[in-house]
Design a protein around this motif. Sequence first.
Motif, short mmCIF file in Angstrom:
data_model
loop_
_atom_site.label_atom_id
_atom_site.label_comp_id
_atom_site.label_asym_id
_atom_site.label_seq_id
_atom_site.Cartn_x
_atom_site.Cartn_y
_atom_site.Cartn_z
N ARG A 184 -39.14 -26.39 -1.51
CA ARG A 184 -38.09 -25.95 -0.60
C ARG A 184 -38.64 -24.94 0.38
O ARG A 184 -39.37 -24.02 0.01
CB ARG A 184 -36.93 -25.34 -1.40
N GLY A 186 -36.77 -22.75 2.75
CA GLY A 186 -36.13 -21.45 2.91
C GLY A 186 -36.43 -20.88 4.29
O GLY A 186 -36.32 -21.55 5.30
N ALA A 200 -29.30 -21.40 8.07
CA ALA A 200 -28.87 -21.65 6.70
C ALA A 200 -28.47 -23.11 6.54
O ALA A 200 -27.85 -23.70 7.42
CB ALA A 200 -27.72 -20.73 6.33
N ARG A 201 -28.85 -23.69 5.41
CA ARG A 201 -28.49 -25.07 5.09
C ARG A 201 -29.01 -26.04 6.15
O ARG A 201 -28.37 -27.01 6.53
CB ARG A 201 -27.00 -25.19 4.96
N ASP A 299 -33.48 -26.20 3.44
CA ASP A 299 -32.50 -25.95 2.39
C ASP A 299 -31.40 -27.01 2.34
O ASP A 299 -30.99 -27.45 1.26
CB ASP A 299 -31.87 -24.57 2.58
N PHE A 302 -32.75 -30.17 0.88
CA PHE A 302 -33.05 -29.95 -0.54
C PHE A 302 -31.77 -29.92 -1.37
O PHE A 302 -31.62 -30.68 -2.34
CB PHE A 302 -33.81 -28.64 -0.66
N TRP A 303 -30.82 -29.05 -1.00
CA TRP A 303 -29.63 -28.82 -1.81
C TRP A 303 -28.52 -29.85 -1.56
O TRP A 303 -27.88 -30.32 -2.50
CB TRP A 303 -29.08 -27.42 -1.54
#
Length: 402
Positions: A184, A186, A200-201, A299, A302-303
């Motif tokens: 990941r 980040g 973010a995200r 991210d 990944f998430w």
Amino acid sequence: MILPQRRARTTALTVILALALLPSPSPALAAADGERWSADLSRVDGDDVNVRHTRAGLRLADSRPAPARSPRSAVAEGIFLAPPRILTRPATRVSATVVARTVAGGTAEVQVRGWRAAGWTEWRDATGGAVFDRPVTRVQTRVVLTASRPGASAEVRAVRLAADTVAAVSAATPGLTYRVYATRIGLVGEVTANGHTIVARDHFVALPSRRGLSPANTGDYTVRVCTTTGSRCEYAPVWDVGPWNTRDDHWNLSAVRENWKDLPQGRPQAQAAYQSGYNGGRDQFGRVVLNPAGVDLADGTFWDGLQLTTNAWVDVAYLWTGSGPRGVVGDGPLNIRTGAGTGYAVRGLAARYANVPIQCYVTGQTVAGPYRTTNRWNRLASGQYVSHAYVSAVYGGTVPLC
């Protein structure tokens, strides 16, 4: 993540580089039958990264290497992207003559890519002559500048290019897919190799070679990343360089692969170093490899796309090595579904700007999207579906009815 590039050879003297055109098969042929032009290095704009143009030429805007404590880069880097040039006739070779001034660890490299029906080729070094496996009709040039230590610099004064036709060479097999280890990224707020500020995200990936690096806000080079069970996938653009290496296009054949040509096709150098002690267990910069990563995931990829909770093995399809029609996702991340309607299960995401391979289309639920209101649903190469209401363009051929 962006990791340090190979340290440039340094000298105490300033040198002038004049990289000549590839002489074979005949300079006279290229001059008589080829097409010549010069890159306008003064056109620095929003798709360029950390470069500026002065009377002395194109140079880094900030030549200070990143501090040693940074996990991302120990060198300063800049990329100048010239507008695409439409050729007067198709060509299979593009060569560059570069006039540059480098000092104590600065480097300047000119790379080109070509457009054919299936999309852009990978970026190739043009100073020795970039040869494509099939004729291209458009050519885009970029200049990559680096400074590996304080006081290092590179100033490019001129880039002259020529396109002609020679015997083609084989490129990578279409539709390449390999299982590699994913980590990941980040680093929210940091800037990627193509100038994108990570949010973010976020939804993109990093590969350990610039040959597959997309310009900002494009998906010219897109991968499909799936869990090993195939339960979740994401189509995401390649916007960064890493992890570990920066010249490891592991998806290519040995004849094309930039470094580590003795490794099997599809095996990242970091994986070989970690698992079997290849190169003494170290990467191209001499650092001990601490995991076998061959791809970095932002991210959101990944998430949200794969719904991973820890680093994992994934199946990566390098979509620019394939063929057939491609759809550009104009608004996303877009849900990938098992059928032609919003009531079907979601099996992953297609990031904004991703170029997705479309096999055919079906009619289904009518959807109002940013580009049209339509009941057309595109079936992707994975057998999943996306609404055509969110596809901004299709290229590479006509999409048939399923």
